[in-house]
Design a protein around this motif. Structure first.
Motif, mmCIF file in Angstrom:
data_model
loop_
_atom_site.group_PDB
_atom_site.id
_atom_site.type_symbol
_atom_site.label_atom_id
_atom_site.label_comp_id
_atom_site.label_asym_id
_atom_site.label_seq_id
_atom_site.Cartn_x
_atom_site.Cartn_y
_atom_site.Cartn_z
ATOM 1 N N ASP A 17 0.470 -1.243 0.009
ATOM 2 C CA ASP A 17 0.300 0.272 0.137
ATOM 3 C C ASP A 17 0.894 1.424 -0.393
ATOM 4 O OD1 ASP A 17 -2.126 1.959 0.438
ATOM 5 O OD2 ASP A 17 -3.434 0.861 2.467
ATOM 6 N N GLY A 18 1.306 1.656 -1.275
ATOM 7 C CA GLY A 18 2.203 3.014 -1.095
ATOM 8 C C GLY A 18 1.155 4.405 -0.186
ATOM 9 N N ASP A 19 -0.081 4.255 -0.077
ATOM 10 C CA ASP A 19 -0.232 5.916 0.701
ATOM 11 C C ASP A 19 -0.037 5.881 2.226
ATOM 12 O OD1 ASP A 19 -2.255 6.791 -1.228
ATOM 13 O OD2 ASP A 19 -3.875 5.637 -0.147
ATOM 14 N N ALA A 20 -0.293 4.702 2.368
ATOM 15 C CA ALA A 20 0.506 3.667 4.090
ATOM 16 C C ALA A 20 1.661 3.998 4.003
ATOM 17 C CB ALA A 20 0.417 2.391 4.641
ATOM 18 N N ILE A 21 2.580 3.609 2.953
ATOM 19 C CA ILE A 21 4.520 4.148 3.261
ATOM 20 C C ILE A 21 4.134 5.577 2.932
ATOM 21 C CG2 ILE A 21 6.375 3.947 1.495
ATOM 22 C CD1 ILE A 21 5.195 1.094 1.115
ATOM 23 N N GLY A 22 3.312 6.260 2.413
ATOM 24 C CA GLY A 22 3.944 8.114 2.204
ATOM 25 C C GLY A 22 3.400 8.364 3.889
ATOM 26 N N VAL A 23 1.800 8.074 4.530
ATOM 27 C CA VAL A 23 1.616 8.684 5.797
ATOM 28 C C VAL A 23 3.359 8.074 7.028
ATOM 29 C CG1 VAL A 23 0.279 8.224 8.343
ATOM 30 C CG2 VAL A 23 -0.928 8.346 5.219
ATOM 31 N N ILE A 24 3.751 6.900 6.604
ATOM 32 C CA ILE A 24 4.545 6.277 7.350
ATOM 33 C C ILE A 24 5.739 7.184 7.612
ATOM 34 C CG2 ILE A 24 5.891 5.206 8.183
ATOM 35 C CD1 ILE A 24 3.568 2.714 7.435
ATOM 36 N N LEU A 25 6.323 7.756 6.313
ATOM 37 C CA LEU A 25 7.552 8.727 6.278
ATOM 38 C C LEU A 25 7.037 9.786 6.269
ATOM 39 C CD1 LEU A 25 10.155 8.709 4.355
ATOM 40 C CD2 LEU A 25 8.559 9.439 1.662
#
Length: 74
Positions: A17-25
């Motif tokens: 999930d790219g959106d989840a990676i973005g939120v974590i970043l």
């Protein structure tokens, strides 16, 4: 952000999930930014490399204990 929500984000990120990676970043960006300063100056190349490495680490991170992951935010 609660530990359980962060865990859900990591699970989603590890499943692609790219959106989840973005939120974590975004959550960890201040720490990455702070560690991108060399001799008192912001180094964009260092910041970019740290972001890339961080994303790779997200994908391979293994939780052993979720008791207090928020202590790593500062």
């Amino acid at each position: 952000m609660s530990d359980s929500f962060l865990r859900q984000l990591f699970d989603a990120a590890q499943n692609g999930d790219g959106d989840a990676i973005g939120v974590i970043l975004e959550v960890f960006k201040p720490m990455i930014y702070k560690n991108s300063c060399i001799n008192g100056y912001f180094d964009y190349d260092c910041f970019q490399e740290l972001c890339i490495k961080f994303i790779c680490c997200i994908k391979t991170f293994k939780f052993t204990n979720i008791s207090d992951i928020t202590k790593y935010f500062n």
